[in-house]
Design a protein around this motif. Structure first.
Motif, PDB file in Angstrom:
ATOM      1  N   SER A  45      13.702  -9.002  -9.053  1.00  0.00           N
ATOM      2  CA  SER A  45      13.746  -7.541  -8.970  1.00  0.00           C
ATOM      3  C   SER A  45      12.501  -6.970  -9.656  1.00  0.00           C
ATOM      4  O   SER A  45      11.757  -7.700 -10.314  1.00  0.00           O
ATOM      5  CB  SER A  45      15.013  -6.999  -9.626  1.00  0.00           C
ATOM      6  OG  SER A  45      16.124  -7.239  -8.786  1.00  0.00           O
ATOM      7  N   SER A  46      12.279  -5.672  -9.476  1.00  0.00           N
ATOM      8  CA  SER A  46      10.986  -5.095  -9.873  1.00  0.00           C
ATOM      9  C   SER A  46      11.148  -3.778 -10.624  1.00  0.00           C
ATOM     10  O   SER A  46      12.033  -2.969 -10.301  1.00  0.00           O
ATOM     11  CB  SER A  46      10.165  -4.849  -8.601  1.00  0.00           C
ATOM     12  OG  SER A  46       9.067  -4.018  -8.879  1.00  0.00           O
ATOM     13  N   SER A  47      10.249  -3.533 -11.549  1.00  0.00           N
ATOM     14  CA  SER A  47      10.213  -2.242 -12.251  1.00  0.00           C
ATOM     15  C   SER A  47       9.916  -1.090 -11.286  1.00  0.00           C
ATOM     16  O   SER A  47      10.134   0.072 -11.628  1.00  0.00           O
ATOM     17  CB  SER A  47       9.157  -2.284 -13.356  1.00  0.00           C
ATOM     18  OG  SER A  47       7.908  -2.677 -12.822  1.00  0.00           O
TER      19      SER A  47
ATOM     20  N   PRO B 103       8.761   2.433   0.047  1.00  0.00           N
ATOM     21  CA  PRO B 103       9.665   1.558   0.806  1.00  0.00           C
ATOM     22  C   PRO B 103       9.843   0.212   0.114  1.00  0.00           C
ATOM     23  O   PRO B 103      10.926  -0.387   0.185  1.00  0.00           O
ATOM     24  CB  PRO B 103       8.953   1.422   2.162  1.00  0.00           C
ATOM     25  CG  PRO B 103       8.184   2.703   2.285  1.00  0.00           C
ATOM     26  CD  PRO B 103       7.700   3.015   0.896  1.00  0.00           C
ATOM     27  N   TYR B 104       8.821  -0.266  -0.597  1.00  0.00           N
ATOM     28  CA  TYR B 104       8.946  -1.519  -1.363  1.00  0.00           C
ATOM     29  C   TYR B 104      10.012  -1.370  -2.451  1.00  0.00           C
ATOM     30  O   TYR B 104      10.902  -2.218  -2.582  1.00  0.00           O
ATOM     31  CB  TYR B 104       7.591  -1.879  -1.986  1.00  0.00           C
ATOM     32  CG  TYR B 104       7.681  -2.989  -3.007  1.00  0.00           C
ATOM     33  CD1 TYR B 104       7.737  -4.318  -2.614  1.00  0.00           C
ATOM     34  CD2 TYR B 104       7.725  -2.713  -4.377  1.00  0.00           C
ATOM     35  CE1 TYR B 104       7.847  -5.343  -3.545  1.00  0.00           C
ATOM     36  CE2 TYR B 104       7.828  -3.727  -5.320  1.00  0.00           C
ATOM     37  CZ  TYR B 104       7.884  -5.036  -4.892  1.00  0.00           C
ATOM     38  OH  TYR B 104       7.996  -6.046  -5.815  1.00  0.00           O
ATOM     39  N   GLY B 105       9.926  -0.305  -3.239  1.00  0.00           N
ATOM     40  CA  GLY B 105      10.889  -0.084  -4.325  1.00  0.00           C
ATOM     41  C   GLY B 105      12.311   0.056  -3.789  1.00  0.00           C
ATOM     42  O   GLY B 105      13.269  -0.449  -4.386  1.00  0.00           O
TER      43      GLY B 105
ATOM     44  N   ILE C 213      -5.267   6.356  -3.102  1.00  0.00           N
ATOM     45  CA  ILE C 213      -4.171   7.140  -3.701  1.00  0.00           C
ATOM     46  C   ILE C 213      -2.917   6.950  -2.832  1.00  0.00           C
ATOM     47  O   ILE C 213      -2.992   7.018  -1.604  1.00  0.00           O
ATOM     48  CB  ILE C 213      -4.536   8.650  -3.780  1.00  0.00           C
ATOM     49  CG1 ILE C 213      -5.853   8.851  -4.553  1.00  0.00           C
ATOM     50  CG2 ILE C 213      -3.383   9.466  -4.371  1.00  0.00           C
ATOM     51  CD1 ILE C 213      -5.788   8.642  -6.040  1.00  0.00           C
ATOM     52  N   ARG C 214      -1.767   6.747  -3.458  1.00  0.00           N
ATOM     53  CA  ARG C 214      -0.528   6.462  -2.726  1.00  0.00           C
ATOM     54  C   ARG C 214       0.206   7.749  -2.330  1.00  0.00           C
ATOM     55  O   ARG C 214       0.107   8.753  -3.049  1.00  0.00           O
ATOM     56  CB  ARG C 214       0.376   5.582  -3.598  1.00  0.00           C
ATOM     57  CG  ARG C 214      -0.322   4.287  -3.909  1.00  0.00           C
ATOM     58  CD  ARG C 214       0.431   3.396  -4.859  1.00  0.00           C
ATOM     59  NE  ARG C 214      -0.412   2.213  -5.076  1.00  0.00           N
ATOM     60  CZ  ARG C 214      -0.042   1.128  -5.725  1.00  0.00           C
ATOM     61  NH1 ARG C 214       1.165   1.035  -6.237  1.00  0.00           N
ATOM     62  NH2 ARG C 214      -0.862   0.110  -5.855  1.00  0.00           N
ATOM     63  N   PRO C 215       0.993   7.710  -1.253  1.00  0.00           N
ATOM     64  CA  PRO C 215       1.751   8.899  -0.832  1.00  0.00           C
ATOM     65  C   PRO C 215       2.693   9.403  -1.926  1.00  0.00           C
ATOM     66  O   PRO C 215       2.910  10.598  -2.064  1.00  0.00           O
ATOM     67  CB  PRO C 215       2.552   8.398   0.369  1.00  0.00           C
ATOM     68  CG  PRO C 215       1.815   7.212   0.874  1.00  0.00           C
ATOM     69  CD  PRO C 215       1.155   6.581  -0.304  1.00  0.00           C
TER      70      PRO C 215
HETATM   71  O1  F7E Z   1      -0.978  -0.969  -8.947  1.00  0.00           O
HETATM   72  C1  F7E Z   1      -3.053   2.042  -9.542  1.00  0.00           C
HETATM   73  C2  F7E Z   1      -1.904   2.168  -8.563  1.00  0.00           C
HETATM   74  O2  F7E Z   1      -1.034  -2.510  -6.978  1.00  0.00           O
HETATM   75  C3  F7E Z   1      -0.849  -0.600 -10.285  1.00  0.00           C
HETATM   76  C4  F7E Z   1       3.442  -5.453  -7.679  1.00  0.00           C
HETATM   77  O3  F7E Z   1       3.409  -6.788  -8.155  1.00  0.00           O
HETATM   78  O4  F7E Z   1       3.992  -4.639  -9.867  1.00  0.00           O
HETATM   79  C5  F7E Z   1       3.066  -4.480  -8.786  1.00  0.00           C
HETATM   80  O5  F7E Z   1       3.114  -3.157  -8.250  1.00  0.00           O
HETATM   81  C6  F7E Z   1      -1.301   0.845 -10.475  1.00  0.00           C
HETATM   82  C7  F7E Z   1      -0.725   1.843  -9.472  1.00  0.00           C
HETATM   83  O6  F7E Z   1       0.710  -2.830  -8.807  1.00  0.00           O
HETATM   84  C8  F7E Z   1      -5.969   1.139  -7.595  1.00  0.00           C
HETATM   85  O7  F7E Z   1      -1.863   3.478  -7.961  1.00  0.00           O
HETATM   86  C9  F7E Z   1      -5.449   2.629  -9.083  1.00  0.00           C
HETATM   87  O8  F7E Z   1      -0.315   3.013 -10.143  1.00  0.00           O
HETATM   88  O9  F7E Z   1      -1.594  -3.445  -9.264  1.00  0.00           O
HETATM   89  P1  F7E Z   1      -0.792  -2.507  -8.453  1.00  0.00           P
HETATM   90  P2  F7E Z   1       2.091  -2.007  -8.624  1.00  0.00           P
HETATM   91  O10 F7E Z   1       2.034  -1.086  -7.478  1.00  0.00           O
HETATM   92  O11 F7E Z   1       2.458  -1.441  -9.956  1.00  0.00           O
HETATM   93  C10 F7E Z   1       5.366  -4.396  -9.530  1.00  0.00           C
HETATM   94  C11 F7E Z   1       6.191  -4.727 -10.752  1.00  0.00           C
HETATM   95  C12 F7E Z   1       5.809  -5.068  -8.307  1.00  0.00           C
HETATM   96  O12 F7E Z   1       6.974  -5.418  -8.154  1.00  0.00           O
HETATM   97  C13 F7E Z   1       4.835  -5.138  -7.161  1.00  0.00           C
HETATM   98  O13 F7E Z   1       5.187  -6.130  -6.228  1.00  0.00           O
HETATM   99  O14 F7E Z   1      -2.711   0.890 -10.318  1.00  0.00           O
HETATM  100  N1  F7E Z   1      -4.358   1.861  -8.896  1.00  0.00           N
HETATM  101  N2  F7E Z   1      -6.452   2.214  -8.292  1.00  0.00           N
HETATM  102  C14 F7E Z   1      -4.640   0.910  -7.983  1.00  0.00           C
HETATM  103  N3  F7E Z   1      -3.883  -0.079  -7.479  1.00  0.00           N
HETATM  104  C15 F7E Z   1      -4.472  -0.904  -6.558  1.00  0.00           C
HETATM  105  N4  F7E Z   1      -3.748  -1.930  -6.051  1.00  0.00           N
HETATM  106  N5  F7E Z   1      -5.767  -0.723  -6.133  1.00  0.00           N
HETATM  107  C16 F7E Z   1      -6.562   0.292  -6.619  1.00  0.00           C
HETATM  108  O15 F7E Z   1      -7.715   0.444  -6.233  1.00  0.00           O
END
Ligand code: F7E
Length: 301
Positions: free
Chosen positions: A90-92, A114-116, A243-245
């Motif tokens: 499970s995930s945060s 949708p992932y969450g 940037i995410r939706p």
């Molecule tokens: O993003 C910001 C982005 O993609 C972290 C997965 O393992 O952990 C992971 O999910 C943050 C977000 O991880 C970029 O907007 C800024 O706020 O490394 P991430 P995530 O989305 O937190 C959880 C626990 C899971 O379960 C998931 O499977 O960083 N951010 N700029 C960016 N993120 C990405 N990827 N790329 C950027 O350029």
């Protein structure tokens, strides 16, 4: 992965194919099953929402059903001793727009992607199979866990690879999205230890696994560039396409239950983790002559 291939037996299975999972469980007769499979890159879950639901959500149902069927468990027949133990990743991300901080096992969910949403389904289903069939089925609610093996699309690895490319002169810029989001980042090796401990307990229970310390993406970037003797302000460019939706602004774990009941605590802190990743990528790119990104597919994340 390549180094251990000689020590493991690979058996095919597909989270979209119930029969293949039943065959795999029948063949292997495992003591423990860890479901770490998912579409796990959050932005992709908006692009392929239905597939994310199928794999990340319904995939959990199919693994649980494979274990249930192969163990001969039904609503009227409880598992015998020696049952297969099941771990769900499970995930945060299920906490999303957080209702309280730090987050515990009791914090209500408000997923933002949708992932969450798919992970929340898998989480509740794991609890439901435990309650309905008496199965030893547990979830670890894992906060972000990172290492030099992290995929290049996730922000920690994108940054460590980006820093190494700038340092070695292959790139001048690193394009990122939201620098003000915060995460509770830990070392993946520590989290794998927690998963294993969860399955060694006498009674099944769910646990939050995280460090209890949160850092901004901006801090991560500043530290990673500093490890390589660089100033991030000379190289980082904000790019709206990342940037995410809907964003998860800030996550922070309360791992007190895991500390108390599993005796678990993380051994590697944020600074050490970031330095480990940057140094690993400097070495990787130096040894590969800058072509390491070929191993990770598209550079467009
Ligand atoms: O993003 C910001 C982005 O993609 C972290 C997965 O393992 O952990 C992971 O999910 C943050 C977000 O991880 C970029 O907007 C800024 O706020 O490394 P991430 P995530 O989305 O937190 C959880 C626990 C899971 O379960 C998931 O499977 O960083 N951010 N700029 C960016 N993120 C990405 N990827 N790329 C950027 O350029």
């Amino acid at each position: 992965m390549r180094e251990i291939l000689g020590d493991v037996r690979l058996v095919r299975g597909d989270l979209l194919d119930q029969g293949s999972l039943i065959s795999a469980v029948e063949r292997v007769q495992p003591d423990e099953v860890y479901n770490l499979a998912a579409i796990s890159y959050v932005p992709m879950s908006w692009q392929q929402a239905e597939l994310t639901g199928e794999v990340t959500g319904l995939g959990v149902l199919r693994v649980l059903e494979a274990i249930r069927v192969c163990s001969g468990i039904s609503a009227s027949r409880s598992p015998s001793t020696g049952q297969i133990r099941f771990y769900q990743a499970s995930s945060s991300e299920m906490f999303g727009k957080v209702r309280e901080s730090p987050q515990t096992e009791q914090t209500p969910f408000h997923p933002r992607s949708p992932y969450g949403v798919a992970k929340a389904y898998g989480h509740h289903l794991t609890q439901n199979y435990r309650e309905s069939y008496g199965m030893f089925a547990v979830s670890g609610i894992l906060f972000n866990h990172e290492s030099p093996r992290r995929g290049a699309e996730f922000v920690t690895r994108k940054v460590s690879l980006g820093v190494a490319k700038v340092r070695l002169g292959y790139e001048r810029q690193l394009r990122l999205g939201n620098l003000s989001a915060s995460r509770d980042w830990g070392f993946a090796g520590d989290y794998v230890r927690a998963m294993h401990l969860m399955l060694q307990r006498d009674e099944p229970a769910d646990y939050v696994i995280g460090t209890g310390v949160t850092h901004g993406v901006g801090e991560l970037v500043e530290l990673a560039f500093a490890v390589a003797g660089l100033d991030w302000r000379d190289h980082v460019v904000t790019d709206a396409s990342f940037i995410r939706p809907a964003e998860v602004d800030r996550l922070c774990a309360n791992p007190a239950k895991a500390a108390g009941e599993l005796g678990w605590e993380p051994k590697i802190g944020f600074e050490e983790l970031v330095a480990m990743m940057v140094e690993a990528d400097l070495k990787l790119l130096t040894e590969s002559g800058g072509h390491a990104e070929d191993w990770f597919g598209s550079d467009a994340w």
